[in-house]
Design an enzyme around this catalytic site. Structure first.
Site, PDB file in Angstrom:
ATOM      1  N   LYS A   1     -23.527 -28.287  20.522  1.00  0.00           N
ATOM      2  CA  LYS A   1     -24.414 -28.477  19.373  1.00  0.00           C
ATOM      3  C   LYS A   1     -25.765 -28.970  19.894  1.00  0.00           C
ATOM      4  CE  LYS A   1     -23.413 -29.945  14.711  1.00  0.00           C
ATOM      5  NZ  LYS A   1     -22.906 -31.078  13.956  1.00  0.00           N
TER       6      LYS A   1
HETATM    7  C1  E4P Z   1     -22.239 -30.755  10.765  1.00  0.00           C
HETATM    8  O1  E4P Z   1     -22.359 -29.957  11.673  1.00  0.00           O
HETATM    9  C2  E4P Z   1     -23.286 -31.714  10.387  1.00  0.00           C
HETATM   10  O2  E4P Z   1     -23.603 -32.531  11.462  1.00  0.00           O
HETATM   11  C3  E4P Z   1     -22.855 -32.516   9.190  1.00  0.00           C
HETATM   12  O3  E4P Z   1     -22.360 -31.610   8.219  1.00  0.00           O
HETATM   13  C4  E4P Z   1     -23.959 -33.387   8.624  1.00  0.00           C
HETATM   14  O4  E4P Z   1     -23.528 -33.951   7.424  1.00  0.00           O
HETATM   15  P1  E4P Z   1     -24.312 -35.167   6.702  1.00  0.00           P
HETATM   16  O5  E4P Z   1     -25.637 -34.670   6.248  1.00  0.00           O
HETATM   17  O6  E4P Z   1     -23.438 -35.538   5.564  1.00  0.00           O
HETATM   18  O7  E4P Z   1     -24.452 -36.247   7.735  1.00  0.00           O
END
Ligand code: E4P
Length: 214
Positions: free
Chosen positions: A83
């Protein structure tokens, strides 16, 4: 649309993996902090529970260090996806990693042009954040419009990059992801549980159980 679990809490992943509907897992530094274990420890446990793409986010900020960090996670298991944040350094790292055959998930995407940059660099996945965009714009459909725009962009220009609808806060975000034809939605545990529930399902079940007794 494939369903990923958006969590690093091992108990949650253990439970939802038993349902047989989870195709992958996404983590981020906040989720890792919440899990109480390190990213490396989380990776080792999650790969045994879910046989699908597992996103591990880099902490480094410059492309060279991101690539170095990415290689450490990538050799841990074939299912690891790196990521990478949506920055210029991130895009440079995605390009290098795609040439090395390492899968990437470009995160913190809020505009179609960011998605275009990520896809052009060879990202395997992009993660548009629905909840955070809705929060910022104080609307309930800015994230949905973003998903639709990115889908149209990828279809029109033939990009192979897959869309992971992220930052999902409630069932309507899941419905919006389906309507926008996202390839994947990564969903937190509390929303995953709600996805099987409906008051009429419970009521109907009660009626059927009573009838079955008679
Ligand atoms: C997933 O890949 C993201 O990091 C996650 O969905 C972020 O979610 P949030 O905005 O609730 O922190």
């Amino acid at each position: 649309m494939k369903i990923f679990a958006d969590t690093a809490i091992i108990k949650e992943i253990e439970e939802v993996s038993k349902w047989g509907i989870i195709s992958g897992v996404t983590t981020n530094p906040s989720l890792i902090a919440k899990s109480g274990i390190t990213l490396e420890e989380a990776i080792k446990k999650i790969v045994d529970l879910v046989d699908g793409p597992i996103s591990a986010e880099v902490a480094e900020a410059d492309a060279e260090s991101m690539v170095k960090e990415a290689k450490v996670y990538a050799v841990m298991h074939k299912n690891i996806v790196i990521k990478i944040p949506m920055t210029i350094e991130g895009i440079k790292a995605v390009k290098i990693l795609s040439r090395l055959g390492i899968k990437t998930n470009v995160t913190l995407v809020f505009t179609p042009s960011q998605a275009l940059m990520a896809a052009s660099a060879g990202a395997t996945y992009v993660s548009p954040f629905l909840g955070r965009l809705d929060d910022l714009t104080k609307t309930d459909d800015a994230g949905f419009k973003l998903l639709k725009d990115i889908k149209e962009l990828f279809v029109n220009y033939g990009f192979k990059t897959q869309i992971i609808a992220a930052s999902i806060r409630h069932l309507e975000h899941v419905n919006q992801s389906i309507r926008a034809k996202a390839d994947i939605a990564t969903i937190p545990y509390n929303v995953l549980k709600k996805m099987v529930e409906h008051e009429l399902t419970e009521k109907g079940l009660e009626i059927f159980r009573e009838a079955a007794k008679k």
